[in-house]
Design a protein around this motif. Structure first.
Motif, short mmCIF file in Angstrom:
data_model
loop_
_atom_site.label_atom_id
_atom_site.label_comp_id
_atom_site.label_asym_id
_atom_site.label_seq_id
_atom_site.Cartn_x
_atom_site.Cartn_y
_atom_site.Cartn_z
N ILE A 23 0.83 -1.20 0.00
CA ILE A 23 0.00 0.00 0.00
C ILE A 23 0.87 1.25 0.00
O ILE A 23 0.63 2.21 -0.75
N LEU A 24 1.89 1.26 0.85
CA LEU A 24 2.78 2.41 0.96
C LEU A 24 3.49 2.67 -0.36
O LEU A 24 3.51 3.81 -0.86
N ALA A 25 4.08 1.63 -0.95
CA ALA A 25 4.83 1.80 -2.19
C ALA A 25 3.93 2.25 -3.34
O ALA A 25 4.29 3.15 -4.11
N GLN A 26 2.75 1.65 -3.46
CA GLN A 26 1.83 2.03 -4.53
C GLN A 26 1.37 3.48 -4.39
O GLN A 26 1.27 4.21 -5.37
N THR A 27 1.10 3.87 -3.15
CA THR A 27 0.68 5.25 -2.92
C THR A 27 1.79 6.23 -3.25
O THR A 27 1.55 7.28 -3.89
N LEU A 28 3.02 5.91 -2.85
CA LEU A 28 4.15 6.78 -3.13
C LEU A 28 4.39 6.92 -4.62
O LEU A 28 4.65 8.03 -5.13
N VAL A 29 4.34 5.80 -5.35
CA VAL A 29 4.55 5.85 -6.80
C VAL A 29 3.50 6.75 -7.45
O VAL A 29 3.82 7.55 -8.34
N GLY A 30 2.25 6.63 -7.02
CA GLY A 30 1.19 7.46 -7.58
C GLY A 30 1.38 8.94 -7.29
O GLY A 30 0.82 9.79 -7.99
N MET A 31 2.18 9.25 -6.26
CA MET A 31 2.43 10.65 -5.90
C MET A 31 3.73 11.18 -6.48
O MET A 31 4.12 12.32 -6.22
N GLY A 32 4.43 10.34 -7.26
CA GLY A 32 5.67 10.80 -7.90
C GLY A 32 6.93 10.47 -7.15
O GLY A 32 7.99 11.03 -7.44
N MET A 143 -4.26 7.16 3.47
CA MET A 143 -4.62 8.57 3.64
C MET A 143 -3.54 9.33 4.38
O MET A 143 -3.27 10.51 4.08
N ALA A 144 -2.92 8.67 5.37
CA ALA A 144 -1.84 9.33 6.11
C ALA A 144 -0.67 9.64 5.19
O ALA A 144 -0.05 10.71 5.29
N VAL A 145 -0.35 8.72 4.29
CA VAL A 145 0.75 8.94 3.33
C VAL A 145 0.38 10.07 2.38
O VAL A 145 1.19 10.99 2.13
N ARG A 146 -0.83 10.03 1.82
CA ARG A 146 -1.25 11.05 0.85
C ARG A 146 -1.26 12.45 1.47
O ARG A 146 -0.93 13.44 0.81
N PHE A 147 -1.62 12.54 2.74
CA PHE A 147 -1.73 13.85 3.38
C PHE A 147 -0.37 14.38 3.84
O PHE A 147 -0.09 15.58 3.73
N ASN A 148 0.47 13.49 4.36
CA ASN A 148 1.69 13.96 5.04
C ASN A 148 2.94 14.01 4.16
O ASN A 148 3.84 14.81 4.46
N MET A 149 3.05 13.20 3.13
CA MET A 149 4.25 13.25 2.30
C MET A 149 4.41 14.61 1.59
O MET A 149 5.53 15.13 1.54
#
Length: 342
Positions: A23-32, A143-149
């Motif tokens: 989940i973390l890796a996929q979210t990060l990739v989607g955010m660049g 959601m925590a990753v999307r908001f805080n990164m």
């Protein structure tokens, strides 16, 4: 706008955190972001992990309910990666499960000593990490990753990675930043009230107390110690002065102090671990280091002298500081000579 990408090193306990890691890796990739990390740890993989941390922009600690695989010293690989990231002053963000004891027993450490180490490490992160966020479900984590990164990018800006075809844009941005830096330095120079001038000057034999951390080795194991140290300002000037006889990058303040603490910390370690035979990875508290630098500036012992070709701030000893360094006032306090070949 310049299109940048950032590299993130993900450190986690082991395979039980694989769903969260996905989940973390996929979210990060989607955010660049580009994500790195090691799923299998061995003594041979430690050096590779350190190289990845050296090259990354940010470090993410993903903590569930296990301490994780341990090195031969008994310290977990995740714990070691965290310590190394701290010593390299990498921006660190922690995502930890809100209630690890509520997770399935198969996801928790079975041995009491590992459970104790996990709780100690979790407490250490809560005390030391500036950016720490909890989650209960996979959706919470996402959601925590999307908001805080994105906030990490604002609080801890880094150069990142730019596509080769965008290098001209990067050069233009660098030129603009250089102009802004010159303007800011000019404005600071014109200010009638400098915040550092509020510092009272100190005498050579006043004592400065500060904190530092080290690894102390005893009986084949090591322990991270938090040490309270006291040095006079004469000693501090003696330690740092020779390094700044000529304009030298600001980062050498920490390099110089940490090497001194490595070379002289065994006696401090033995107060807590009488059989300690070696110390390493000494790291002075960042706030204490800043206070030392600003106090020496206030006492007119050091001064800023522009920037080098890599835009690093340079400092050098003032005539007053050099005169003190060469005088007899410091002779009884010269306890260290920094390696000039560093």
């Amino acid at each position: 706008m310049l299109d940048k990408r950032y590299q993130v090193f993900i450190s986690m306990s082991g395979s039980e955190m694989q769903p969260e890691r996905i989940i973390l890796a996929q979210t990060l990739v989607g955010m660049g972001f580009f994500s790195w990390g090691l799923e299998q740890r061995t003594p041979l993989s430690t050096a590779f992990a350190r190289r990845q941390i050296d090259d990354c922009d940010y470090v993410v600690i993903l903590l569930g309910s296990q301490y994780g695989e341990q090195s031969v010293s008994g310290v977990g690989y995740m714990h070691l990666e965290y310590i190394y990231a701290v010593t390299k002053q990498k921006p660190i963000i922690v995502f930890m499960h809100e209630d690890p004891l509520s997770r399935d027993l198969s996801l928790q450490d079975q041995k009491p000593e590992l459970r104790e180490k996990f709780l100690e490490f979790r407490k250490l992160l809560q005390q030391e990490a500036d950016q720490i966020f909890t989650y209960r479900s996979m959706r919470d984590l996402e959601m925590a990753v999307r908001f805080n990164m994105p906030q990490m990018l604002e609080r801890y800006p880094v150069s990142g990675w730019v596509r080769p075809q965008n290098t001209q844009l990067l050069h233009d941005e660098i030129d603009q930043l250089k102009v802004k830096i010159e303007q800011l330095e000019t404005e600071v120079g014109k200010r009638e009230v400098d915040p550092f001038l509020t510092l009272p000057k100190v005498s050579m034999h006043e004592v400065f107390a500060f904190e530092y951390r080290m690894h102390a080795y005893q009986d084949g194991n090591f322990k991270e110690l938090k040490i309270q140290k006291k040095l006079t300002w004469a000693q501090l000037l003696s330690i740092l002065g020779t390094m700044f006889l000529h304009p030298t990058p600001e980062e050498y303040f920490s390099k110089c102090m940490n090497e001194y603490l490595n070379d002289n910390g065994l006696a401090d370690a033995r107060l807590e671990m009488p059989r300690a035979h070696a110390v390493a990875r000494s790291q002075i508290n960042i706030r204490a280091l800043h206070s030392i630098k600003m106090q020496m500036r206030q006492n007119d012992w050091i001064i800023q002298s522009g920037r080098d070709d890599r835009q690093r701030m340079l400092w050098h000893l003032t005539p007053k500081g050099q005169k003190l360094l060469e005088s007899n006032l410091l002779d009884n306090n010269r306890v260290f000579q920094f390696n000039s070949s560093y």
